[in-house]
Write a protein that holds these residues in place. Structure first.
Motif, PDB file in Angstrom:
ATOM      1  N   HIS A 287       0.815  -1.218   0.000  1.00 44.09           N
ATOM      2  CA  HIS A 287       0.000   0.000   0.000  1.00 44.09           C
ATOM      3  C   HIS A 287       0.848   1.267   0.000  1.00 44.09           C
TER       4      HIS A 287
ATOM      5  N   HIS B  14     -21.133  -2.876  -2.706  1.00 42.25           N
ATOM      6  CA  HIS B  14     -20.643  -1.558  -3.082  1.00 42.25           C
ATOM      7  C   HIS B  14     -19.456  -1.750  -4.028  1.00 42.25           C
ATOM      8  N   GLY B  15     -19.769  -2.068  -5.274  1.00 38.75           N
ATOM      9  CA  GLY B  15     -18.734  -2.339  -6.262  1.00 38.75           C
ATOM     10  C   GLY B  15     -18.158  -3.736  -6.091  1.00 38.75           C
TER      11      GLY B  15
ATOM     12  N   ILE C 140     -15.105  -4.441  -5.484  1.00 36.85           N
ATOM     13  CA  ILE C 140     -14.065  -4.529  -4.460  1.00 36.85           C
ATOM     14  C   ILE C 140     -14.660  -4.917  -3.111  1.00 36.85           C
ATOM     15  N   GLU C 141     -15.876  -4.421  -2.829  1.00 35.71           N
ATOM     16  CA  GLU C 141     -16.506  -4.839  -1.573  1.00 35.71           C
ATOM     17  C   GLU C 141     -16.840  -6.322  -1.623  1.00 35.71           C
TER      18      GLU C 141
ATOM     19  N   ASN D 206     -13.714  -8.199  -0.843  1.00 36.44           N
ATOM     20  CA  ASN D 206     -13.476  -8.071   0.595  1.00 36.44           C
ATOM     21  C   ASN D 206     -14.325  -9.043   1.396  1.00 36.44           C
TER      22      ASN D 206
ATOM     23  N   VAL E  52      -6.088  -5.185  -0.615  1.00 33.49           N
ATOM     24  CA  VAL E  52      -7.120  -5.794   0.232  1.00 33.49           C
ATOM     25  C   VAL E  52      -6.489  -6.835   1.150  1.00 33.49           C
TER      26      VAL E  52
ATOM     27  N   SER F 170      -4.743  -5.074   3.879  1.00 39.55           N
ATOM     28  CA  SER F 170      -5.645  -4.469   4.865  1.00 39.55           C
ATOM     29  C   SER F 170      -6.272  -5.527   5.775  1.00 39.55           C
TER      30      SER F 170
ATOM     31  N   ARG G 186     -21.665   2.402  -8.083  1.00 43.84           N
ATOM     32  CA  ARG G 186     -20.900   1.406  -7.331  1.00 43.84           C
ATOM     33  C   ARG G 186     -21.756   0.166  -7.115  1.00 43.84           C
TER      34      ARG G 186
ATOM     35  N   GLN H 243     -20.984  -4.636   7.648  1.00 48.48           N
ATOM     36  CA  GLN H 243     -19.935  -3.766   7.105  1.00 48.48           C
ATOM     37  C   GLN H 243     -20.492  -2.464   6.558  1.00 48.48           C
TER      38      GLN H 243
ATOM     39  N   PHE I 176     -10.544   2.855   1.254  1.00 51.56           N
ATOM     40  CA  PHE I 176     -10.244   2.626  -0.160  1.00 51.56           C
ATOM     41  C   PHE I 176     -10.254   1.133  -0.481  1.00 51.56           C
TER      42      PHE I 176
ATOM     43  N   GLN J 193     -11.690  -1.256   1.162  1.00 51.59           N
ATOM     44  CA  GLN J 193     -12.943  -1.939   1.515  1.00 51.59           C
ATOM     45  C   GLN J 193     -14.045  -1.698   0.490  1.00 51.59           C
ATOM     46  N   SER J 194     -14.180  -0.462   0.023  1.00 45.36           N
ATOM     47  CA  SER J 194     -15.330  -0.207  -0.863  1.00 45.36           C
ATOM     48  C   SER J 194     -15.112   0.958  -1.825  1.00 45.36           C
ATOM     49  N   ARG J 195     -13.858   1.459  -1.938  1.00 51.43           N
ATOM     50  CA  ARG J 195     -13.612   2.610  -2.791  1.00 51.43           C
ATOM     51  C   ARG J 195     -14.513   3.789  -2.377  1.00 51.43           C
TER      52      ARG J 195
END
Lengths: 520, 520
Positions: A134, A219-220, A222-223, A226, A252, A255, A365, A385, B383, B385-387
Motif C-alpha cells: 500500500h 458496493h462495487g 471490491i466490496e 473483501n 485488500v 488491509s 458502485r 460492514q 479505499f 474496503q469499498s472505494r
C-alpha cells in the motif's frame, strides 16, 4: 469526440483486388474456381491474396471485407471456398466477424512484437508473504497528484465517453420521478429484489444456477472481494493469487492481514492451474485462491474452458473456497462472452464476485456476490460492514438489464475498445524498442508490456511522468518484487491520436533507457 | 397524513383561569402584581395556577399558552413576573417554546412512571467476551418476516413521512441535470471535495477543528464505525462498549472477531465514565471504547459536557482511541444541539463517526469519519474496503447543507419527533403496569422501557408479534445476557392514533404477563 473512435467508415465495396494500384504480387489475377494455380488449395491462394493486400496497406484496419456473396461473384468461387478463405483469414487474426455487420480487417497489432514471456512453471512457488504494497501505491498516487495535467495511461476504467452517460442520466431521472421515495427509504438488506431477480435470471443464461436470494448487491466489485475474503479467512492466513496480480487485491490482502502466495499466470491462458495444484500440495495452509478468469488484470488473459473446469475441481477437492473476481467477462471480445468459473461449480466451492463498474458506469458502485457455501456468512458481513446499497443505481441498472439497453451498450463498448486496443497495439509495436514483448489482450482496456530486461519500470514510471504521461509500473502487480521491467498501460480517452502520440513518446523513452542501460 | 401529527391547533386564546370550570384551587382569583397572597412569589403562584390547570386537563398537551402580552394583561402583572412564570413552567417541563409560534403545553409523559433504574456502578465489570449476538438477531428478523403486516415498533429510523422526500427528489433531479456524468465517472477516493469542505466548515462551527482532507465520506455511519474499529484493533482485542449497546455495534464486533466489555450506562447521562476509568485499570487490554454520546441507542441519553470532557481526557491518558458514533446529535431536542466528543479532542484521540441516514434520509447511505491520529489508516481501509461512495447523494447533501434546507428540515423533524415522543410516552405511562419504569429520552425516536422484573422481553417480543406488533427485546442490546426485562420501542408512523393503540395493546400484554408470572 474524435472521429477515429467511431466505427470506421466501411467503403461501399472493397475494390476487386486485381484493380487495386500497387498490388503487383505473383498471385494477382482471378483464379478460376477449382483450378489450383500453384498447387495450393484455392481458398488458401485467395486468403493469401487478401493477406498481401492487408500487409501492403491496400486494405486498412477497420475496412469492411466484401460480403460472402460479393466475394463469390468477384472470384467466381463456391460458398465453401469463400467460407474457407474467410475462416483462414480469421484464424490468422487478419479479419474478424462483427455480428450483423460482416467481416472487417483487423489491426495487426502484434505482428512486429514477440509475445510476452510465458512464466516458468517449473519454478517452485516462494513462501507466502504478508503484503506490504500500500505505501508503494500511495507513493505512486502522490506522484500522480503532483502532475495533475499528465495524460492518464495508468487508469483502470475506459474513457468516460465510452459509457452511456445520456441514457443512464435519463434512466435515473425516470427512476426518481417514478419512485420519489428512493432517497428517503432504506432498501432491502441484500439489495433491490427486482434487480436481484433479473441478475439471477441472467446468471442462469450463462450457466450459473442461482436464485434472487443467492445474490447480494455490494458496493462495487471490491466490496464483494473483501466480503469473500473475510468470509473464508482469518488474519495471517495464506491466499493464493495470480502473478502478476491486480494491485487492488494485494491492498485488500494487506488491509486484512493476509499472506499472499503468488502463482504464475500466463499472458494468454491466465493462472497456471498445474502450478496451483503443486502449490496446494506444498502449501497446505492455502485457505483460498482469488482468480480473475476473464481478462485478467493486468494480463488481459482469458482462461480456456478446460483450465477453468480443472481449477474449480482442484479447489473443490482441496476443500477451499475459489474466489472468482469476474468484472471483465462481458468485455471479452468474442461474439459469445466466455463462461465464469461459477458455471462449473457443483458444490458451492466458488464465491462469485462481479460488478458493473467497468462495463456500464464507473460512478455507479454496483457489484454483487454469490457466496457459494459461505453465502450466509457473506450476507452477515455485508450487513455489518455497510448495510444495503443505495437504491437509485440499482433501479437504473435493473431498467438497463431488462430493456436490453445494457446489451446494446456492451456491443458498442466492445467495438470501441477493440478499435482503441488495435490503435494502441499498433503504436506500441511501431515505437517500442527491440526486446519489448507484448501479447495482445483478449478484450478490455489493459496492455501489459514487457520492456527490455534492462529497463526498470520504476525509473520508467518516473521518467514518463516527467514527460507528462501516467503509466503503472509493473512492481505494484507483485508483492514478491517481480515484474520490474513491465508496465501496464490503458487507453485513457477517445482521442486516439493523442494516445498514439503518448505511446510513441513512451516508446522513445523506453528506447533511450534501454540504450543507456546497455552502455553505462 | 394523520392530522394529529401536524402542529396542534392553537385555540384562539386560553380562557382566563378564573373562568374555567373545575379550577377550584386555593390560589384562584387574580392576585394583584407585587402582592404575594400566600407568602410565595407572585410568579410562582401564577405558575402553580397553570400547573393545576394542566394537571386537571383544563389545558391539554399541545394547547397554546397566552401570549406574554395577553398574560400580563389578564393577570395584571409586569413583564418580569410573566417571564419568570413562563420560565418556571418551562423548567418543570410543563410548557415549551416553539420558535416563532409561542408557548405550548407539553405532554406530561413521564409523570406517572418512575424513571428507569440507574446502573449499579459499584459492580465490577465482567470479563470481556467474544460476541455471539448475530444468530439471535437473525432469529428475530426471521420472526419479523413471518409477520410482514405487523406494525413495526422495532425499527430504528423515523417514519418515512418525516423525511423531506419531495425536496430531496427535486435536488437529485437538479443534480442529475446539472452534472450528467455523475453516474459514469468515478468520484474522489475520499468523497466529493465540495461536500467535504462544507462538512469541515460545519464541524468548525461546533468546535471540531478539521479541514476537508480530514473528512472521509463513508457508506453510512456503520461503515465509519467498521473502519474505526479496523483501524485500531486486531481480532481478539477487547473493546469497551456501553451497556445497553446498539445491537448493530455488537454485530460489528462479532464480525471483526472482537471482544466486548460492557460498561454500564445511565438512562439520563449515558456511559458511566468512572466505571470506564475503573475498567481501564482492571482491564489493561482494552484497545478502544465506542460511545454514542448523544441520544444513545437504545437509552436516548445525552452525556453532560463534564462527562464528555472527562471521557476524552481519560482515553487520551490511556493512549487508546475513543470511537465516537454520533448520528443522533442533531436530533437532541434543545435549541442548541449538544457538542460532540470530538470537540474536546486535542491530540487525535477521538475517531468521529456520523451519518445523515437518521437525520435526513435513510435511503442515502452518506456518513463520514475523521480518524483522528489514525486518519491515514482509516483512509487506506476505506479505499480497500469499498472505494469511493456514489456521488449523487453527496451532491444532493451538499446542496441541502449549503442552502439551509437541512437546518429547516431538522427543526421540523425535531418538532414532529417531539410530538410523537410525547404521545407515545403518555400512552406508555397510561397503559403499562405497575413496576414499569421509563426515562423520557432527550430527543430522537427510541423509548427504552424497563418492564416489571418478572416479565421476560423475549417472551414479550413473541407475544407482541402474535398481536401484530414488532418490538425489540432488550436481550439483543447486551452480549452478557442483560436487559431481559427491557424493550425498545420506536414510533413507526405518523399515524399517532395507531401508535397509541399499539402501545395500549402492549401495555395490556405487559400487565397480563406480569400478573401471570406473579401467580403461577
Amino acid at each position: 469526440m474524435n472521429s477515429s473512435l467511431s466505427m470506421p467508415e466501411a467503403p461501399a465495396a472493397v475494390l476487386p483486388l486485381e484493380e487495386q494500384p500497387g498490388d503487383g504480387g505473383p498471385a494477382d489475377g482471378r483464379p478460376a474456381d477449382g483450378r489450383p494455380a500453384d498447387g495450393r488449395p484455392l481458398y488458401r491462394q485467395l486468403a493469401d491474396q487478401y493477406r498481401r493486400a492487408i500487409d501492403n496497406g491496400v486494405l486498412r484496419p477497420g475496412d469492411r471485407m466484401p460480403s460472402m456473396r460479393a466475394f463469390m461473384q468477384r472470384h467466381g468461387v463456391s460458398l465453401a471456398t469463400a467460407t474457407e478463405s474467410y475462416r483462414t483469414l480469421e484464424r490468422d487474426a487478419l479479419i474478424e466477424a462483427r455480428p450483423r455487420a460482416g467481416y472487417f480487417v483487423r489491426a495487426r497489432q502484434a505482428a512486429t512484437l514477440p509475445a510476452a514471456t510465458e512464466p516458468d512453471l517449473a519454478a517452485a512457488p516462494g513462501a507466502a508473504q504478508f503484503v506490504g504494497i500500500h505505501s508503494a501505491i500511495s507513493a505512486i498516487v502522490s506522484k500522480f497528484q503532483r502532475y495533475p495535467d499528465a495524460l492518464n495511461l495508468g487508469g483502470s476504467t475506459a474513457s468516460p465517453d465510452l459509457y452511456p452517460t445520456d441514457a443512464l442520466q435519463k434512466a435515473a431521472l425516470r427512476a426518481l420521478r417514478r419512485r420519489p421515495t428512493l432517497l428517503t427509504t432504506a432498501g432491502h438488506d441484500q439489495g433491490d429484489p427486482e434487480l436481484r431477480a433479473i441478475i439471477a435470471r441472467r446468471a442462469l443464461d450463462v450457466g450459473i444456477q442461482i436464485g434472487a436470494d443467492d445474490v447480494i448487491m455490494t458496493h462495487g466489485g471490491i466490496e464483494a472481494v473483501n466480503l469473500a475474503l473475510r468470509a473464508v479467512t482469518q488474519p495471517g492466513d495464506t491466499v493464493a493469487v495470480e502473478s502478476p496480480c491486480f494491485f487492488g487485491l494485494l491492498q485488500v490482502l494487506e488491509s486484512l492481514g493476509l499472506r499472499a502466495l503468488e502463482i504464475p499466470a500466463s499472458p494468454t491462458t491466465g493462472i497456471a492451474v498445474e502450478a496451483l495444484a503443486f502449490a496446494l500440495q506444498t502449501h497446505p495452509d492455502i485457505r483460498t485462491v482469488v482468480v480473475v478468469p476473464n481478462l485478467q488484470n493486468p494480463l488481459g488473459s482469458v482462461m480456456p474452458d478446460t483450465h477453468k473446469a480443472r481449477l474449480v475441481e482442484l479447489c473443490s477437492r482441496a476443500g477451499i473456497a475459489l474466489i472468482e473476481d469476474d468484472p471483465y467477462r462481458e468485455l471479452v471480445d468474442t461474439a459469445q462472452p466466455p463462461r465464469s468459473l461459477k458455471s462449473w461449480d457443483t458444490d458451492g466451492t466458488v464465491i462469485h464476485c462481479t460488478s458493473f463498474n467497468k462495463t456500464l458506469a464507473p460512478g455507479m458502485r454496483v457489484g454483487w456476490i454469490n457466496g457459494g457455501r459461505w453465502h450466509r456468512r457473506v450476507g452477515m458481513l455485508k450487513f455489518t460492514q455497510s448495510r444495503h446499497n443505495e437504491q437509485l443505481s440499482q433501479v437504473v441498472l435493473a431498467e438497463f438489464l431488462e430493456t436490453n439497453a445494457y446489451e446494446r451498450h456492451l456491443r458498442r463498448l466492445r467495438d470501441r475498445l477493440r478499435i482503441q486496443r488495435e490503435r494502441m497495439a499498433a503504436a506500441i509495436a511501431a515505437s517500442f524498442p527491440e526486446g519489448t514483448r507484448f501479447t495482445p489482450p483478449g478484450g478490455g482496456m489493459f496492455y501489459w508490456i514487457e520492456l527490455p530486461r534492462n529497463v526498470s519500470s520504476s525509473a520508467f514510471f518516473e521518467a514518463a511522468l516527467d514527460e507528462g504521461i501516467r503509466v503503472m509500473p509493473g512492481t505494484v502487480f507483485s508483492n514478491a518484487g517481480r515484474f520490474d521491467h513491465f508496465i501496464r498501460l490503458s487507453c485513457p480517452s477517445t482521442d486516439l491520436d493523442q494516445a498514439d502520440e503518448a505511446v510513441r513518446s513512451l516508446g522513445r523513452l523506453a528506447a533511450r533507457m534501454a540504450a543507456h542501460a546497455r552502455t553505462p
